[in-house]
Design an enzyme around this catalytic site. Structure first.
Site, short mmCIF file in Angstrom:
data_model
loop_
_atom_site.label_atom_id
_atom_site.label_comp_id
_atom_site.label_asym_id
_atom_site.label_seq_id
_atom_site.Cartn_x
_atom_site.Cartn_y
_atom_site.Cartn_z
NE ARG A 99 -2.72 1.87 -1.07
CZ ARG A 99 -2.92 1.62 -2.36
NH1 ARG A 99 -3.52 0.24 -2.53
NH2 ARG A 99 -2.52 2.09 -3.57
CE LYS A 134 -1.93 28.56 -5.69
NZ LYS A 134 -3.22 28.57 -6.88
CE LYS A 166 1.14 34.38 -5.16
NZ LYS A 166 0.50 34.00 -6.32
CD GLU A 196 -1.04 38.06 -7.57
OE1 GLU A 196 -0.78 36.42 -7.99
OE2 GLU A 196 -1.22 38.74 -6.98
CG ASP A 217 -3.33 36.54 -10.69
OD1 ASP A 217 -3.61 35.30 -10.74
OD2 ASP A 217 -4.05 37.23 -9.94
#
Length: 278
Positions: A99, A134, A166, A196, A217
Site C-alpha cells: 500500500r 501548492k 504577490k 504579480e 494573474d
C-alpha cells in the site's frame, strides 16, 4: 533517481511507521514468515510513470533481500497492461509494503502524466509549463521531481529561492514600485524578483520598476497578447490563474514564456497501478 536518498528514506520510514505501528495482523498471522512470493506492478491506464525507485525503496527498507527487475523507468510512457517492475522475496514483506509503495508511485505518476499532457498541449509555442508551491506538506521534493519527469519545469522550490511579490505583499508595501525598490536594496545579485500583476497598468509599473519576471494573474489570452507586446522582451512573462485544458493552448499562443499550474500538484488524480502477487 535524482532525489535525495536521505529524504526519501525518512519519508518512507514515516509512512511505514504510520501504517505498521506494531504488526500487520492480517499478514503476520496468516502467511508463514519464510514463504516466498513474486509480485509485479501493472499499469491500469496510459500515461507516464514516475516513482519506480521510490516504490522499490519501500520494500528494501522492509526487507533488504527482496529482488527487483525494473521494466519501466521514470519519465517513460506506459500503456494499460504494461508491467512496470517485478519483485521476488518473502511474501510477508511484499504484502506489508504494497500500500505504501502504491500510494507513492500512483501519486507521482499522476503528476508526471498530467505534466506530460500539459507540455504536449503547448508544444510548438515558446511557453513552458511550470508547477507552483501548492504542494502537499512533506511531499514537495517528490512532487516537483514528478513534474520534471513528465516534461514540465519547476517554479521556485521555496520562499528562499526568489522574491515573489504577490498582491498582499504589494498592498502591504505600498505599491509595486515601492516594493521592488526596497527589495533591490536588500536581495543579493543572484536573487530575481517576480511581481504579480492584475492588469496592464500594473504590468507597466512593474516594467518601469525593473521586475525580472512578471506574472499575468487571471488575464484573458487576448489581454496576455497585449502584455507580450508591451513587455517586448524586457521581462519574463508568466501566465497563471484560471487556466484549464480548454484555454491552455490559447494562453501559450499569446506569447508568454511560462504557464504555471497549481493543479499539477495540489489536486492531481492518482495514476491507476495495481500490484499482483503470486
Amino acid at each position: 533517481m535524482t532525489l535525495n536518498k536521505i529524504y526519501v528514506d525518512n519519508l518512507i520510514k514515516t509512512a511505514l511507521l504510520e501504517d505498521i505501528n506494531y504488526c500487520d495482523v492480517t499478514t503476520d498471522y496468516l502467511i508463514p514468515a519464510d514463504q516466498q512470493g513474486e509480485g509485479r506492478f501493472v499499469s491500469k491506464a496510459d500515461g507516464v510513470i514516475c516513482g519506480v525507485e521510490v516504490a522499490i525503496r519501500v520494500f528494501q527498507l522492509l526487507d533488504e533481500e527482496i529482488r527487483f527487475e525494473i521494466l519501466k523507468h521514470d519519465g517513460e510512457e506506459v500503456r494499460k497492461g504494461d508491467v512496470i517492475v517485478t519483485m521476488s522475496g518473502r511474501t510477508v514483506s511484499l504484502l506489508k509494503g504494497e500500500r505504501t509503495a502504491l500510494n507513492l508511485i500512483q501519486h507521482m505518476s499522476g503528476i508526471a502524466t498530467a505534466s506530460h499532457r500539459y507540455a504536449k498541449i503547448v508544444e510548438g509555442t515558446r511557453a513552458s509549463i511550470a508547477d507552483t508551491r501548492k504542494t502537499l506538506p512533506g511531499l514537495r521534493p517528490l512532487q516537483k521531481y514528478a513534474v520534471m519527469s513528465g516534461g514540465a519545469k519547476n517554479h521556485r522550490y521555496n520562499l528562499s529561492d526568489a522574491a515573489m511579490l504577490k498582491d498582499n505583499h504589494i498592498d502591504a508595501a505600498g505599491g509595486i514600485t515601492n516594493a521592488i525598490t526596497k527589495l533591490r536594496t536588500k536581495v543579493g545579485h543572484m536573487t530575481k524578483i517576480e511581481v504579480e500583476t492584475r492588469n496592464l497598468d500594473e504590468l507597466r509599473e512593474a516594467l518601469a520598476a525593473g521586475a525580472d519576471i512578471i506574472m499575468l494573474d487571471n488575464m484573458s489570452p487576448e489581454l496576455m497578447k497585449e502584455a507580450v507586446a508591451i513587455t517586448d522582451g524586457r521581462a519574463v512573462l508568466e501566465a497563471s490563474g484560471g487556466i484549464t485544458d480548454e484555454t491552455l493552448r490559447a494562453v501559450a499562443e499569446s506569447g508568454v514564456d511560462i504557464i504555471s499550474i497549481g493543479a499539477l500538484t495540489h489536486s492531481v488524480k492518482a495514476f491507476d497501478i495495481s500490484m499482483y502477487i503470486k
